[in-house]
Design a protein around this motif. Sequence first.
Motif, PDB file in Angstrom:
ATOM      1  N   GLN A 171      -8.856   5.089  -4.267  1.00  0.00           N
ATOM      2  CA  GLN A 171      -7.728   5.645  -3.538  1.00  0.00           C
ATOM      3  C   GLN A 171      -7.033   4.557  -2.728  1.00  0.00           C
ATOM      4  O   GLN A 171      -7.643   3.562  -2.333  1.00  0.00           O
ATOM      5  N   VAL A 172      -5.744   4.763  -2.484  1.00  0.00           N
ATOM      6  CA  VAL A 172      -4.984   3.797  -1.688  1.00  0.00           C
ATOM      7  C   VAL A 172      -5.480   3.839  -0.244  1.00  0.00           C
ATOM      8  O   VAL A 172      -5.568   4.899   0.366  1.00  0.00           O
ATOM      9  N   PRO A 215       1.980   4.277  -8.324  1.00  0.00           N
ATOM     10  CA  PRO A 215       0.561   3.904  -8.408  1.00  0.00           C
ATOM     11  C   PRO A 215       0.318   2.753  -9.382  1.00  0.00           C
ATOM     12  O   PRO A 215       0.995   2.620 -10.402  1.00  0.00           O
ATOM     13  N   HIS A 225      -5.153   2.101   3.800  1.00  0.00           N
ATOM     14  CA  HIS A 225      -4.095   1.556   4.641  1.00  0.00           C
ATOM     15  C   HIS A 225      -4.689   0.720   5.776  1.00  0.00           C
ATOM     16  O   HIS A 225      -5.779   1.004   6.273  1.00  0.00           O
ATOM     17  N   ASN A 251       0.825  -1.210   0.000  1.00  0.00           N
ATOM     18  CA  ASN A 251       0.000   0.000   0.000  1.00  0.00           C
ATOM     19  C   ASN A 251       0.859   1.260   0.000  1.00  0.00           C
ATOM     20  O   ASN A 251       0.592   2.223  -0.733  1.00  0.00           O
ATOM     21  N   GLN A 289       2.429   1.829  -3.312  1.00  0.00           N
ATOM     22  CA  GLN A 289       1.488   2.348  -4.308  1.00  0.00           C
ATOM     23  C   GLN A 289       1.327   3.864  -4.221  1.00  0.00           C
ATOM     24  O   GLN A 289       0.930   4.501  -5.191  1.00  0.00           O
ATOM     25  N   GLU A 290       1.624   4.424  -3.066  1.00  0.00           N
ATOM     26  CA  GLU A 290       1.589   5.885  -2.936  1.00  0.00           C
ATOM     27  C   GLU A 290       2.668   6.523  -3.812  1.00  0.00           C
ATOM     28  O   GLU A 290       2.515   7.647  -4.291  1.00  0.00           O
TER      29      GLU A 290
END
Length: 275
Positions: free
Chosen positions: A244-245, A116, A247, A109, A112-113
């Motif tokens: 959106q990612v 992406p 967490h 996660n 991926q920020e």
Amino acid sequence: MGGYLRALVIALAVPVLNHLFMGLAGFLQLRSWSATWGEAIRTASQAPLNYALVQAASVGVIFIVAFPHKRRDGGLLESVHVRPLIGGIVALCFIAGAFMQLPLAEVGNLAQEVWPVSFDELARRHRLINPRTWWGGISALLALVLVAPVTEELLFRGWLLPDLKEQYGETRGLLWSSALFGLAHIEAAAVLYAALGGLVLGAVALRTKSTLASIAMHAGVNALPLLLPATLIRVEGFNTLGQQVEHISWWLLLLAGAGATGALMIVWRSTADDG
């Protein structure tokens, strides 16, 4: 060819062959050679069973072409250090792997920020581990919990890690084999968490002197998404899908980390370090 370079070529052959065989599988499913390569890949990737067949074929080809059978004593299983362990150790490794899945998922996660992944690709993966039919569930189980752990562990922890350890020492061998395991996953986010996971898997294989332990742990890592779907328990950032990612909560990560650490501590205390 030097040990590092040879290991690199072998590791990178996995994604190359996977891509080749997946494309061929797609063309066979489409029953047409007029489609584009991308269309063939997308078609084949919709069936979990294709992942199992492709992975088995790729690693099988590598072993047939490059594995130094003549230099190995004993049978193939002994050559890749598949040695029996008491059932409790195998079970603990599986449990540790299942707990470790959550911290590794959070690493993905965070990655991926920075790098992406498209929503379409995330949706495809979500469908893969959330099958809607019994056949899809069996296929996903076969691909992710059996074929992937067995083939990848035999290659990276059963073959490359011992060879690199013999040539360059335990620490360098562990670090390089883990880096290669990450590189074999190609995608930037996957490279990071696969390399970190590879460090633990490699350490377990070295400690227990058996690839069976790392296979069990790898199976545990891959099994948790199938065993814990959102329909059973919704875990934000783990089994959810969004634009959106998301967490995973810190307390759940701490709990999972503690569980993995506890299981591995028992494994360490139960296995002899004979050097």
